[in-house]
Design a protein around this motif. Structure first.
Motif, PDB file in Angstrom:
ATOM      1  N   PRO A  75       0.811  -1.232   0.000  1.00 19.73           N
ATOM      2  CA  PRO A  75       0.000   0.000   0.000  1.00 19.73           C
ATOM      3  C   PRO A  75       0.842   1.278   0.000  1.00 19.73           C
ATOM      4  N   ALA A  76       1.559   1.510  -1.087  1.00 19.11           N
ATOM      5  CA  ALA A  76       2.439   2.679  -1.182  1.00 19.11           C
ATOM      6  C   ALA A  76       1.654   3.990  -1.110  1.00 19.11           C
ATOM      7  N   ASP A  77       0.346   3.938  -1.333  1.00 21.23           N
ATOM      8  CA  ASP A  77      -0.460   5.152  -1.281  1.00 21.23           C
ATOM      9  C   ASP A  77      -0.798   5.575   0.148  1.00 21.23           C
ATOM     10  N   LYS A  78      -0.496   4.730   1.113  1.00 22.44           N
ATOM     11  CA  LYS A  78      -0.769   5.072   2.514  1.00 22.44           C
ATOM     12  C   LYS A  78       0.435   5.807   3.091  1.00 22.44           C
ATOM     13  N   THR A  79       0.160   6.867   3.808  1.00 22.95           N
ATOM     14  CA  THR A  79       1.256   7.659   4.367  1.00 22.95           C
ATOM     15  C   THR A  79       2.079   6.872   5.380  1.00 22.95           C
TER      16      THR A  79
END
Length: 121
Positions: A75-79
């Motif tokens: 989940p690279a889109d999660k900070t």
């Protein structure tokens, strides 16, 4: 857990044709096959996946190639991902250490990941 790299092109500066030509070149079957063979990677195109599945030279990778269709990116889109990734790298080895408890280690990583995500890390 695997690694994913991203190749991006932007619409700015009026080089759309050149960018398209470059990406077409990068993703030709021969170039992708040469690259994955050189660095012992899994392919990024279906055509190369099929080529590898039909060539006994890549037999050692067939079971991984079979899993590509159901693979999920991290989940690279999660900070929180950067910190969670670091945490995994620090702790994952203890799952296979003498006396290691995979369920406990993975549970701890999950709890810490959830806490980071909830904190907005």
């Amino acid at each position: 857990m695997g690694v994913a790299d991203w190749l991006m092109a932007f619409r700015q500066n009026g080089h759309r044709k050149e960018i398209g030509k470059f990406l077409d070149f990068v993703y030709t079957e021969n170039n992708v096959l040469d690259f994955v063979t050189e660095y012992d990677l899994l392919p990024v195109t279906t055509a190369v996946e099929q080529t590898m599945l039909g060539d006994r030279e890549y037999k050692r990778l067939w079971r991984f190639l079979d899993e590509l269709e159901s693979a999920e990116f991290y989940p690279a889109d999660k900070t929180s991902w950067a910190e969670v990734s670091k945490l995994i790298k620090q702790k994952i080895g203890s799952t296979v250490a003498k006396g290691g408890d995979p369920a406990s280690v993975l549970g701890q990583i999950q709890r810490e990941a959830d806490a980071m995500e909830n904190a907005g890390a």
